[in-house]
Design a protein around this motif. Structure first.
Motif, PDB file in Angstrom:
ATOM      1  N   ARG A 225     -10.964  49.177  25.052  1.00  0.00           N
ATOM      2  CA  ARG A 225     -10.706  48.655  26.402  1.00  0.00           C
ATOM      3  C   ARG A 225     -10.176  47.224  26.338  1.00  0.00           C
ATOM      4  O   ARG A 225      -9.257  46.863  27.066  1.00  0.00           O
ATOM      5  CB  ARG A 225     -11.967  48.729  27.256  1.00  0.00           C
TER       6      ARG A 225
ATOM      7  N   ALA B  47      -6.560  46.197  27.594  1.00  0.00           N
ATOM      8  CA  ALA B  47      -6.444  45.192  28.662  1.00  0.00           C
ATOM      9  C   ALA B  47      -5.531  44.055  28.226  1.00  0.00           C
ATOM     10  O   ALA B  47      -4.700  43.581  29.007  1.00  0.00           O
ATOM     11  CB  ALA B  47      -7.822  44.656  29.036  1.00  0.00           C
TER      12      ALA B  47
ATOM     13  N   LEU C 265      -6.897  37.071  31.609  1.00  0.00           N
ATOM     14  CA  LEU C 265      -8.112  37.627  31.007  1.00  0.00           C
ATOM     15  C   LEU C 265      -9.113  36.542  30.602  1.00  0.00           C
ATOM     16  O   LEU C 265     -10.106  36.839  29.946  1.00  0.00           O
ATOM     17  CB  LEU C 265      -7.742  38.457  29.773  1.00  0.00           C
TER      18      LEU C 265
END
Length: 116
Positions: A38, A42, A53
């Motif tokens: 993930r 991402a 992020l």
């Protein structure tokens, strides 16, 4: 997901002491592999704007700090993750920058798939 399972298996074979840092129950259930996948996905989805992020990276860096992850251990992760994809290597660099609190991350030439 298989690529991340292979990554962890090879890394732990080469550096068994790292098992002390990772929750091996999470490894067995595939939770750590999913979390890494993930994170890499991402980062890849936001590669043009990795700053988006920053909050997530700070949380991960904080968790790594509480576990006692040392700077050289990011290099080990990068060494074993890098053959899987260049984006993963960049992701490790982003985590390292956040965890180490500086503007530099481990740098190597980008991995390129061999031409066949």
């Amino acid at each position: 997901m298989e690529s991340f399972s292979i990554f962890y298996r090879r890394m732990f074979q080469a550096h068994p002491a790292l098992k002390n840092i990772f929750n091996m129950a999470h490894q067995e259930r595939g939770e750590q592999q999913q979390a890494l996948a993930r994170a890499v996905y991402a980062y890849a989805a936001n590669i043009e704007d990795p700053g988006s992020l920053s909050a997530v990276l700070k949380d991960i860096a904080h968790k790594h700090a509480t576990l006692g992850v040392r700077p050289e251990q990011y290099l080990i992760v990068g060494e074993h993750l890098r053959p899987h994809c260049d984006v993963a290597w960049r992701c490790v660099g982003a985590f390292a920058r956040g965890a180490l609190g500086r503007n530099r991350a481990p740098r190597k030439k980008p991995w390129r798939a061999p031409l066949s």
